[in-house]
Scaffold this motif. Sequence first.
Motif, PDB file in Angstrom:
ATOM      1  N   ALA A   1      32.485  56.494  16.790  1.00  0.00           N
ATOM      2  CA  ALA A   1      31.860  57.640  16.128  1.00  0.00           C
ATOM      3  C   ALA A   1      30.876  57.146  15.065  1.00  0.00           C
ATOM      4  N   GLN A   2      29.850  57.942  14.844  1.00  0.00           N
ATOM      5  CA  GLN A   2      28.849  57.533  13.870  1.00  0.00           C
ATOM      6  C   GLN A   2      29.320  57.837  12.460  1.00  0.00           C
ATOM      7  N   TYR A  25      23.824  53.383   8.107  1.00  0.00           N
ATOM      8  CA  TYR A  25      24.487  54.163   9.146  1.00  0.00           C
ATOM      9  C   TYR A  25      25.256  53.214  10.053  1.00  0.00           C
ATOM     10  N   SER A  26      26.172  53.798  10.780  1.00  0.00           N
ATOM     11  CA  SER A  26      26.925  53.054  11.780  1.00  0.00           C
ATOM     12  C   SER A  26      26.882  53.833  13.075  1.00  0.00           C
ATOM     13  N   TYR A  32      19.439  59.102  15.697  1.00  0.00           N
ATOM     14  CA  TYR A  32      18.455  60.026  15.158  1.00  0.00           C
ATOM     15  C   TYR A  32      18.823  60.195  13.686  1.00  0.00           C
ATOM     16  N   LEU A  33      17.884  59.946  12.806  1.00  0.00           N
ATOM     17  CA  LEU A  33      18.162  59.876  11.380  1.00  0.00           C
ATOM     18  C   LEU A  33      17.387  60.931  10.609  1.00  0.00           C
ATOM     19  N   ALA A  92      21.563  61.597   6.964  1.00  0.00           N
ATOM     20  CA  ALA A  92      22.383  62.104   8.056  1.00  0.00           C
ATOM     21  C   ALA A  92      21.975  61.438   9.361  1.00  0.00           C
ATOM     22  N   VAL A  93      22.912  61.417  10.291  1.00  0.00           N
ATOM     23  CA  VAL A  93      22.675  60.804  11.597  1.00  0.00           C
ATOM     24  C   VAL A  93      23.170  61.719  12.707  1.00  0.00           C
ATOM     25  N   SER A  94      22.489  61.676  13.815  1.00  0.00           N
ATOM     26  CA  SER A  94      22.904  62.417  14.996  1.00  0.00           C
ATOM     27  C   SER A  94      22.759  61.513  16.201  1.00  0.00           C
ATOM     28  N   THR A  95      23.560  61.779  17.220  1.00  0.00           N
ATOM     29  CA  THR A  95      23.441  61.003  18.450  1.00  0.00           C
ATOM     30  C   THR A  95      22.441  61.624  19.406  1.00  0.00           C
ATOM     31  N   GLY A  96      21.858  62.742  18.986  1.00  0.00           N
ATOM     32  CA  GLY A  96      20.807  63.338  19.791  1.00  0.00           C
ATOM     33  C   GLY A  96      21.239  64.597  20.509  1.00  0.00           C
TER      34      GLY A  96
END
Lengths: 113, 119
Positions: A1-2, A25-26, A32-33, A92-96
């Motif tokens: 998980a991110q 981030y990890s 996507y940042l 924040a980060v997203s996996t898309g």
Amino acid sequence: AQSVTQPDIHITVSEGASLELRCNYSYGATPYLFWYVQSPGQGLQLLLKYFSGDTLVQGIKGFEAEFKRSQSSFNLRKPSVHWSDAAEYFCAVSTGGYQKVTFGTGTKLQVIP
Amino acid sequence: EAGVTQFPSHSVIEKGQTVTLRCDPISGHDNLYWYRRVMGKEIKFLLHFVKESKQDESGMPNNRFLAERTGGTYSTLKVQPAELEDSGVYFCASSQVRYRLAETTTTQYFGPGTRLTVL
């Protein structure tokens, strides 16, 4: 998980000084940042985002951020801070796609005269 | 174009009462999300709708929380009965569905939030 880490909980800068807010981030793949800002009494406003391409992205209000894959970082910068920049900033980060956004704990920025 | 709106902006209730929060997404946005920030901690995902269907509700803390999105437009989040630990700011976000444009789908626009205080 991110996951997202914002190591600075609170930062104080003088008006006119430069600013850099740190974000790490990890995530195993290309993330996507985002950087969001929440001014007092306001909602979350999108400052800028990185999806691909040029690793230096420009945002609103004179902010920019640089994606560094080797350091897993996405630091936010502004060359000259204005008093109106006092707010809380979230990386924040997203996996898309339509996936959820994972936020850091936020950095509160105080601007002194 | 109007942004994401949320109502009420503030709500103060007593433990055991019921509260319903409302979110109106940006017009045309089929994705709708609920997030929550509790007492200075990070903003955490609660759930995600695509139109009227729940796509992911993995972040819902327990069965005292019920989210609905009838007709695929606005959404409500009901907390019943409210507990002290439910206090926080509840954010709603929305995004478009564009299968060939990842950037459009992925960019979520947030509302101003509802600050919930449970006494």
